[in-house]
Design an enzyme around this catalytic site. Sequence first.
Site, PDB file in Angstrom:
ATOM      1  N   CYS A 131      50.425 121.067  38.963  1.00  0.00           N
ATOM      2  CA  CYS A 131      48.964 121.744  39.585  1.00  0.00           C
ATOM      3  C   CYS A 131      48.309 120.444  40.197  1.00  0.00           C
ATOM      4  O   CYS A 131      47.748 119.848  39.394  1.00  0.00           O
ATOM      5  CB  CYS A 131      48.343 122.254  38.339  1.00  0.00           C
ATOM      6  N   CYS A 134      44.381 120.661  39.423  1.00  0.00           N
ATOM      7  CA  CYS A 134      44.272 120.165  38.177  1.00  0.00           C
ATOM      8  C   CYS A 134      44.369 118.545  37.871  1.00  0.00           C
ATOM      9  O   CYS A 134      43.612 118.022  37.322  1.00  0.00           O
ATOM     10  CB  CYS A 134      45.124 120.608  36.707  1.00  0.00           C
ATOM     11  N   ASP A 135      45.414 117.886  38.354  1.00  0.00           N
ATOM     12  CA  ASP A 135      45.545 116.736  38.165  1.00  0.00           C
ATOM     13  C   ASP A 135      45.467 115.508  39.378  1.00  0.00           C
ATOM     14  O   ASP A 135      45.964 114.525  39.341  1.00  0.00           O
ATOM     15  CB  ASP A 135      47.300 116.579  37.695  1.00  0.00           C
TER      16      ASP A 135
END
Length: 302
Positions: A131, A134-135
């Site tokens: 992701c 997200c990261d």
Amino acid sequence: MYDVIIIGAGPSGLTAAIYTTRANLKTLVLAGPTWGGQLMLTTLVENFPGFPDGILGPELMQNMRKQAEKTGAEIKDIEFKSADFSRQPFEIVAGEDKFTAKSVIVATGADARWLNVPGEKERIGRGVSSCATCDAAFFRNKNVIIVGGGDSAMEEALVLANVATSVKLVHRRSEFRASDIMQKRVKENPKITTVLNSEIIEVLGENRVQSVKLKNNQTNEVIDLPIDGVFVAIGHIPNSKRFTGIDVDKEGYILPKDHFHTNVEGVFVAGDVHDRQYRQAITAAGYGAAAALEVQNWLATK
Ligand code: NAP
């Protein structure tokens, strides 16, 4: 007899449980032996509102679970096996037990598809991610690879290019399957280079990702490529297989009708098992809340 059985204990299932219990509905959550969903595989979560310093994925899920239990949800770590949706009340088999419920929320999520190559699984959260939204922020000024040839891979490459020094888009074929517009955006981005006909065959590094073995599947040449991060965007697998009688699309995503109802009256859906587009913890939680409110409305009309 439960008012509602929620199958799945990720952000959507647990949020739904917080809402149904606060509405005084007798609620059972079938969490399964590996409860918590995809956040259990991440480290720091920086995009879930309310945690200005971020929060570890497993800690966030523990908090959600604690909150659902505090509001009165019964949570069982047993695995959902089957459901008879042909008549009401619904009969659900989980573990060795049978449960009945007036309504059901399916919140079983989806699993990221992984490459399944040596060195990948043990570095999830240590340089391997599924992701970028997200990261990506953890890869500021780093060099990263994104694997895949679909719209997700293009989208994630663009997200990564905002922060990383360089992004290599690795795809196993000579053509992408992504839409023209997404391919055009990727081509126009100077930070992104494409590596075609190539596959990662091993992820390497002390503790975290430091390099990959990259194989050209036309020439069979294998190179060691130093890299800081590997983002895998080769699709998701919605966890819908065990729900016979529930309509799904060709990839297995449950098809919600209006207001999170499935084709079976009394069976609702929430989260990544129906959402192929956003796939965020916060959107899954939102869907869980919405489905729970719809369950309340539906039970009230019965
Ligand atoms: P997808 O379209 O199924 O693409 C998956 C990609 O991963 C394919 O290029 C496939 O290669 C590759 N792949 C699969 N297994 C692999 C493996 N083991 N090793 C290496 N590569 C592998 O999945 P997606 O990109 O997640 O998209 C899913 C759906 O959501 C699509 O309908 C997409 O259009 C939609 N979506 C839309 C947007 C948008 O419009 N902004 C954004 C995200 C997703 P092959 O091509 O060789 O099969």
